[in-house]
Structure formats: structure tokens, C-alpha cells
Scaffold this motif. Sequence first.
Motif, PDB file in Angstrom:
ATOM      1  N   MET B   1      -7.098 -13.532  -5.486  1.00  0.00           N
ATOM      2  CA  MET B   1      -6.494 -14.201  -4.568  1.00  0.00           C
ATOM      3  C   MET B   1      -5.876 -15.438  -4.776  1.00  0.00           C
ATOM      4  N   SER B   2      -5.347 -16.196  -3.634  1.00  0.00           N
ATOM      5  CA  SER B   2      -4.678 -17.264  -4.015  1.00  0.00           C
ATOM      6  C   SER B   2      -5.366 -18.650  -3.891  1.00  0.00           C
ATOM      7  N   LEU B   3      -5.077 -19.733  -4.319  1.00  0.00           N
ATOM      8  CA  LEU B   3      -5.971 -20.966  -4.283  1.00  0.00           C
ATOM      9  C   LEU B   3      -5.776 -21.423  -3.011  1.00  0.00           C
ATOM     10  N   SER B   4      -4.705 -21.207  -2.349  1.00  0.00           N
ATOM     11  CA  SER B   4      -4.594 -21.992  -0.907  1.00  0.00           C
ATOM     12  C   SER B   4      -5.394 -21.245   0.234  1.00  0.00           C
ATOM     13  N   PRO B   5      -6.415 -21.979   0.618  1.00  0.00           N
ATOM     14  CA  PRO B   5      -7.311 -21.496   1.609  1.00  0.00           C
ATOM     15  C   PRO B   5      -6.454 -21.320   3.043  1.00  0.00           C
TER      16      PRO B   5
ATOM     17  N   GLN C 121     -10.838 -12.954  -7.996  1.00  0.00           N
ATOM     18  CA  GLN C 121     -10.480 -11.596  -7.782  1.00  0.00           C
ATOM     19  C   GLN C 121      -9.456 -11.023  -8.647  1.00  0.00           C
ATOM     20  N   ASP C 122      -8.411 -11.702  -8.651  1.00  0.00           N
ATOM     21  CA  ASP C 122      -7.293 -11.526  -9.213  1.00  0.00           C
ATOM     22  C   ASP C 122      -6.964 -12.172 -10.352  1.00  0.00           C
ATOM     23  N   PRO C 123      -7.300 -11.559 -11.715  1.00  0.00           N
ATOM     24  CA  PRO C 123      -7.504 -12.873 -12.890  1.00  0.00           C
ATOM     25  C   PRO C 123      -5.900 -12.868 -13.377  1.00  0.00           C
TER      26      PRO C 123
END
Lengths: 333, 335, 368
Positions: B1-5, C121-123
Amino acid sequence: MTDEPLLRVRGLTKHFPVRQGLRATGLVRAVDGLDFDVRPGETLGLVGESGCGKTTTGRMLVRLLEPTSGSIEFDGRDITHAGRRELRPLRQELQIIFQDPYASLNPRHTVGRIVAMPLQVNGIKPPGGIKARVQELLELVGLNPEHYNRYPHEFSGGQRQRIGIARALALRPKLIVADEPVSALDVSIQAQVVNLLRNLQRELGLAFVFIAHDLAVIRHFSQRVAVMYLGRIVEIGDRADIYERPQHPYTRALLSAIPDVTQLGPAGRIRLTGDVPTPLDPPSGCRFRTRCWKAQDICATEEPALVPRDGGRQATACHFPEVAAPIFEEVPS
Amino acid sequence: MSLSPVEGVALAEIESDPDATMPAAKGVVGRSPGQLAWMRLRRDRTAVVSGVLLVFFLLLGLAAPLIEMAYGIGPREQFQNLLDGFGMPLGYAGGVTGDHWFGLEPNLGRDIFIRLIYGLRTSLFIAFAAALITATIGVVLGALAGYLGGWLDAVINWITDLTLAMPFLIIALALTPTITLRFYGERGQVSSAFGVGVLIAVFAIFGWTSTARLVRGQVIALREREFVEAARASGAGLGHMLFRQLLPNIWAPILVSFSLAVPQFITSEAALSFIGVGLSDETPSFGRMIYDSLDFLQTDPAYVFFPGITIFALVFAFNLFGDALRDALDPKSSR
Amino acid sequence: MDSSEPSPSGDPDDRPAVPAQRSDQDAYLRVHDLRVRFDTEDGVVRAVDGVSFAVERGRTLGIVGESGSGKSVTSLAILGLHDPKRTTITGEISVGGRQVVGLPDEEVRRLRGRDMAMIFQDPLSALHPYYTVGRQIAEAYRVHHPKANRREARQRAVDMLDRVGIPQPARRFDQYPHEFSGGMRQRAMIAMSLVNDPALLIADEPTTALDVTVQAQILDLLADLQAEFHSAIILITHDLGVVGQVADDVLVMYGGRAVERGSVEQVLRAPQHPYTWGLLSSVPSLHGDADADLLPIPGNPPSLINLPPGCAFHPRCRYADRAGSRSRTEVPELRAAGADGHLVACHLSAEERAAFYAEDVASVGVAR
């Protein structure tokens, strides 16, 4: 129901050449010789981990990919290398549902246009008009027919997947290839879509090839199940055979790896080591041998054939199948 | 997942759009992506101002004959009686009067205002025609190359590279007089339609590459999307794939590149006319007027001022509008 | 698991209905009344709306919910990874006794990696593609051990790779992320997050992108590492099966709020909230009648901008009418339900819930 299969697949193979610049440097053996049948109104579940070739198989069945070799017979006709014009009448009977409800709908088209697309492409004018047919389809999949003029971005993931299902149903197909149709959806929505597909299958007598990585979902949907590993079918049989009397070690490992809500805490699981090897260079002999706890010398030299046991419909490609022991009493090694 | 909430939340919003079974309380019935872009465009003040200015210029150009009638002076009429002995216009600011709003040309004594209006007409016509042709060539070649791939893609890419490698200015300088000479000979009177046609052709030959590359890239990105595969699985042909499935999704970048190509062609036309390979003196155009006016930079600065400021305003408005259009069509890429 | 073991509960001061089991003072992570809001063009998103929980060292809390339930936002808030310009965070988050909310960026960064770490989730997107895996792990170590020299950091990274079960760790050290398979990448990611011995590990859907056979390996690994390092783990997932396998306690979230909390036994064996029932009965199982229809939750997850009034779940709840108009007007408090430490936010009375559960769920759903 006749015993004549609707779909007959023999020796189906897809190799992707790997190029570096202009030179082919290798072959990805994505699918390597599949044999299976699907009878009318029956669901075959194709299950396996990533890289097993299940998605490639689905795309070949609806001829989005050209098979390297082997044959696909649909309704008695060989469609392995049929061109677009020859396929046209068959397209109506053979449709596909995709995994990603966000990528599978054209964002610039209204729902009405999306669902009507197969009709328009094939020049079909249903009695009562296209709009009436589309609204009928929307209702069939549990959407509000009034939403004909809305755009995909106005719907949730589950609703979008229903739109994709309505599109696949527009031509009244006999067989639908469903490629991971619920894996991108929220848990509570998955069950809605699985139930919808089951009801459609019952009401319309559809045959399905249901592709998924989730054995539990497959179990709720399929009469027959084929387990794939690295481009091969390692075991195929009726649902009860596969889930209650699995003979291939890989099937057993898969079944015991699934975390089940009904069992709390770490259960006695069969633990496979390592990852699936690359299909660029699959192991010699039995492809599962590198992760198999029963592997012996013969497994490296001789490829096991997919042979039926006890003259039944369950077939296992293994030198040392588990014939006697029922699942869940297995002692993990 | 991306870091941006925020991304995750945006996704959650999309996924949790109002339930279909609930009454449409939010009133979001059937709002197409195009309508959304239109709404954003109307909220953008720069877009509105530049858009209004553009419409004004377009109307002026289109209505040039009508304006001529109302104004009462034609673009080729000469008012030698209003010039002094050196050929300079009498009066202030290059002879601005109630009859001649922007004054007169030195030497020939033609009315600058009506020549500007006709110049606007010529420039806009050339720019729009060239932009339309280049966009069409670019879209067709780019879409075919992107969708079909293989050897066709290789050939089209090769032609694109070849075109890009040719120096535009040198070829235009060499080509235009040669063609003119070939058709009209040494002394023939070159018709204005021919000059315009040659310019458009030169632009068309060189201008399509960027659109083709843009479209090719977009089509390649879309080609593997599942909705394209769904249409293929239903037996759709090439025409349906390109024009029904793919093109509606790349209208936005095409439109933006079109709206930015027009001002580019306006300045190119002016530049070519300026260095003398563009239009003849017969055809009123911005480049020609500025070229002619440069001799009088010291003695009659008003002559430079009016065409200069008009072309500046026109190109500026086009560029502002193009940028605003990009923001409206693709709000994520810009900010 | 011993069900008499007190499960963590929020500070009891404004919730008299919650019996205080044991002071949460000794819990490593305490979250009390956490609220996270984003200001967006379309309105205020209340991504987390008053959530409390605590995790002790050596225990695993599973946070379960669908997309948009606020489970990931909660974990990012704990790590202080939200953009402060667009996010408003209130409430208390205490990590090892230190307040995180309101702490300057610099100090949160010092906590992050050393005291708490995250597994994504996605390394592939969490590892930098242009640096070798080993170098990234070594860097992560040196950030918090400035005195360590290059060789020590390398040795530490190789040890960690070895510890998470990557064969030939010294050779693997010099490879790039794309040379690792999916499972190996996730192992490397775990090695990186554990390199500074953090006491708190937050794993956000750590196995969702993996195959089941590899998922089993990773879950085993996490359990082994927890036993060894005695760390507190928060496992965020949508998969109740995974929760059942590794979690000690469970928090079920819906629409940014906690709807049920308790030990894994309590929540999965005797669930109290209709949403939890729905989740359990809609999951396809390997046991029971394969031909029976699944029992899905009707409708769709709610929009966090426009949350339904009252109980956020009421539009999808089969029993909403039984609670009368309260379900539409009043947000249910998280209060004690039956067994020790088991909390539920539902307007139905305990008797009603027991009756509905026995009738509609246990008979057809979970026990299928």
C-alpha cells in the motif's frame, strides 16, 4: 444434461518468448499441456498460486491469447486458431468476467453503453430494443435499471463487478470464464457476488470456468476442481474428491495452508518451504518436487502423468499419491 | 500500500459511493467525466477569462467581412492622401483617427485595423487547419502504432524519428520558395490561397509527431486494460476498438495538445512570414505585418505596436486556456 | 488461549460501562479516543472516530475491517505518518509510555524504526528498487545506531536476513529487490523492520499479496519472531482466518469506529455484533455444506464523508428495526458484553443478541 462436453481442452500450451533486444533468450512455460472438459451447466474451478498459469489459461479459452499448441474445442468446433470472423458466432456463447472491477469498465461509457457493447459489436437487435434488454440485464444482476445512464465511477466495487457480469450475460452465453471475479472485493461483498453467480448459473444453466487462488471460494462454486502448479494440472476431480480425499501432496499442502475461521490458533499445517519456482526454468521431472516432502529420485527424472485412480474421475499427477489417508489427519512433516 | 493516507481514503470514498438502492439524495445522477471537467473549467477564473478572449478573437476572425462592411474600409484600400511627403501617416500615433482606429501603414497607406482583422482571420485559419490536420494524422498513426504494435509500430516510430530529425526551419526555407517557383515561375503572381496552402502543408508534415507519440503512449497504456479485453472478447473489430473504446479515453490529452498546438502554429506562421518564406504581402497576416513594420520601428512605432500586442494577447490566451483545460480534464496530474 | 486472561480495554473514565480489568499502564501501546480527520475537497473525512485499544508486549491484536473502515489510518496515526497539513489527529497514543500525538516530527521519527516499525502489504513498493536489499537494511540499522560502522551494520543485516529464513543471506545481501521472489521480499521487509528490535510491530495486510502457502510461512515467521523478541504486534487484515490463526485479541472496525473488541475466542467463537456475524457468515469455508448459499451483508460499506447517522452499520443491519429509531439517531457506545473484557457497540440488548445469534447465525453461518 448430455455427457458431451461443451468445452474440450487437449494439450493446451502457451509459451511466452523472453526477449532481450531482438534475440529470444528463453521461454516462459506459462501453460504446459492441459487436458480438461467442461460439460454444459457445470462449473470447473481452476485453482493455483501465482504463476501457475490459470489466468493465461482463461485468456486462451476466450481466445484473448493465441495458444502455442494444443486444441480448444467448443461445442464440437475447433476454435484453437479461429480468426475473428470465424469466432464471431461463438463469441456469443463464450464470455469472460474480469478480476478488477475498476479496470474492466470503460470509464468514458455509461453503464447502458457498457452492457450493450456486446450486442452492438455483434449487430444484435433484441426484441423490444437494446435499452430494454440492458435494463433487464441490470435487474438480473441486482442493479437498479434506472441507473442505465450513470458512469462507472459512480458505483462501488461490488456494483461494478455486477455491471461486468451483466455485460458478460448480454449475449446469453453458454460458458463464462470468470477470472478471479471476487478477489478484488471486500469480504462482505464477495459473498454477494458469489451468490449472484451461483443463482445465475442455476437459473440460466450456465457453465463456468471459475479461476481463483482461493480454495474456499472455489469450493462454494465448483462441481469439479482442477489444481494447477507451474503450468500443469496436478490433480483434477469432483469437489468431494479434491476437498475430502486429495491425493496430490500439493493439493494437501494448499488445503492445509488456508487459515480457516473455524480453527483458532496455529493448526497442524503442512508447511511448504520456499516459493513457486520460476516458469522460465521449471524443475525437471515432477515440477512440485523441489517443495515436496515425499520427493525421491524418480521425481527428478520422470514426469508423473495425470492418471485417473480407481477408474474414477479423479486424476492425480504424482508418483506417490496419498490414496488412503483422509485429509486433516495428516501429520505434517 | 502507499504511504499516503489520503489516497487510501480517496479510494474508500469511491468504493463507498451512495448505495444504488438508496434514493439519490446527493443528486449525482449520470454526471459524465466530460461534464465534471466542464464544471471544473467553469470554476477556474483564468480559464473563463482566456476562454472569453479566445471566443472574442474567433468571432472577430469569422466576422471579418461583416466588420469590413460596418467599418467601411477594405484591407487593400490605400489612403495616400493621408500620408505626408515621406510616406508617413499624418497625425499622431501613426495616423489614428475616428476613421482609421489603429492608424495607417506608412508608404501604402492601408488601414491597419481592418488588415489586423483579416490577419487574425488568416492566422487563425492556418493555425486551426494545421492543428486539425496534425491532430488527425497524429491520432490515426499513434493509435494504430500503439494498438497493433509489431512491425507497424516499428515503421511508424521510424517515420516519426525521421521527421523529428529533419530541421524544420531549413526545410521550410528551402521548400517554400522552390514549390512556389515550380508552380508559378519567376514572375507569376502567387495567389494567397496557394501561400496559405503551402504553409499548412509544411506545418502538417512536421507537426504531427508529438501528437502521434502522445497517442501511442496512451493507447499502449490502455491496451492491456480489462475493458479493452472485454470488447475484444466480444468480437469487436479494429474500428470499434480504436474509436469506441480507446479514443474516448484519450480525448483529454488530445484536446490539450490541440489547444497548445494552435498558438504554436500562430507564432510559427508569423515567424515564417517574418523571415520571408511565408505569405506574400497580398495576404494580410500577423507575421507579414510585423515584418513590414520593423522598418518603421523608429519613425512609426504604432505600426509595430498594434499587430504585436494582438498576436501576444492571442497566443497568451491560447496557452492559458490550454493549461486550464489540462487542469480541468486531469486534476490529479497538475497539482 | 486462556479466556480469563484480561484483554486490554480503553481508559475507563468516560465509559463507565466498561469494567476496568487491569490498568493498561503496563500495556506497551495505548490508544485512547483516537480521532483522525482529513480535509478534502469534498468535505471532512472522519477516517477514525473515537477508537481505543491497548496492546501488551508479547501479544497480537488483530484489527479487522473492510476498505474504508479506518484500520489502516489508525496504524499510520500510531506511526505518525500522516501529513500534518491535511490531517487532524486528536486523542492519545502512548508508545512505551510516551505520547505520540502532538510530538514534533523529529522525535516521532526517532521512535519510528527503533521502538515501532511497520510491515507493508506490498514490499516491492516499500523497498527502494535502486539499492540492494542488504544496504537498505543496514541503513535502517545505522539510522538508529549512529556509532555502528559499516561492517557491523552489514553483519547485523546479514544476521537479520538469516533470522527471517532467507537462505544464503550473505549473498542475498547484495541483491536488489527485483531479484527476490514475493515471499522473500516480504521476509526482507520483516528483517528490515526488526533490525532495531522494535517493541511494537504493525503489519498492514502483510500476507494479502502472497500465495497461501507462502502466507502460512510468513505467519509462522511472525509468530516465531514474536516469541523471540517479545514484541507487541498489530495485525491489520480483512481475513478473519488469518486473525483466528495468529491474533490474541481482535478489534473489529466499521466506518471508522470500533464495533466489537475482545479476545480472539470471544470475537470469533461468540461474536456479539451483527457486523461481525455478517463477516463470519459471508466467508466461504472449507467445512460444512458447500452448496448452501453464503450469507452476505447486504449493501455497501459507507462513505466516511457521509456516514449514516446513528449506528453506521444500521442501513446494512438485519436487526436495525429491533432497536427502534435509536439505531438511526444514536451512536452506540462500546460497552461490556457478556464475558470479561468483551466489548460491543450495539443497541440490541444482550438477550436479543443471544437469541438472534443462536437462531440466524450459529445454526447456518459460522458453524457450517
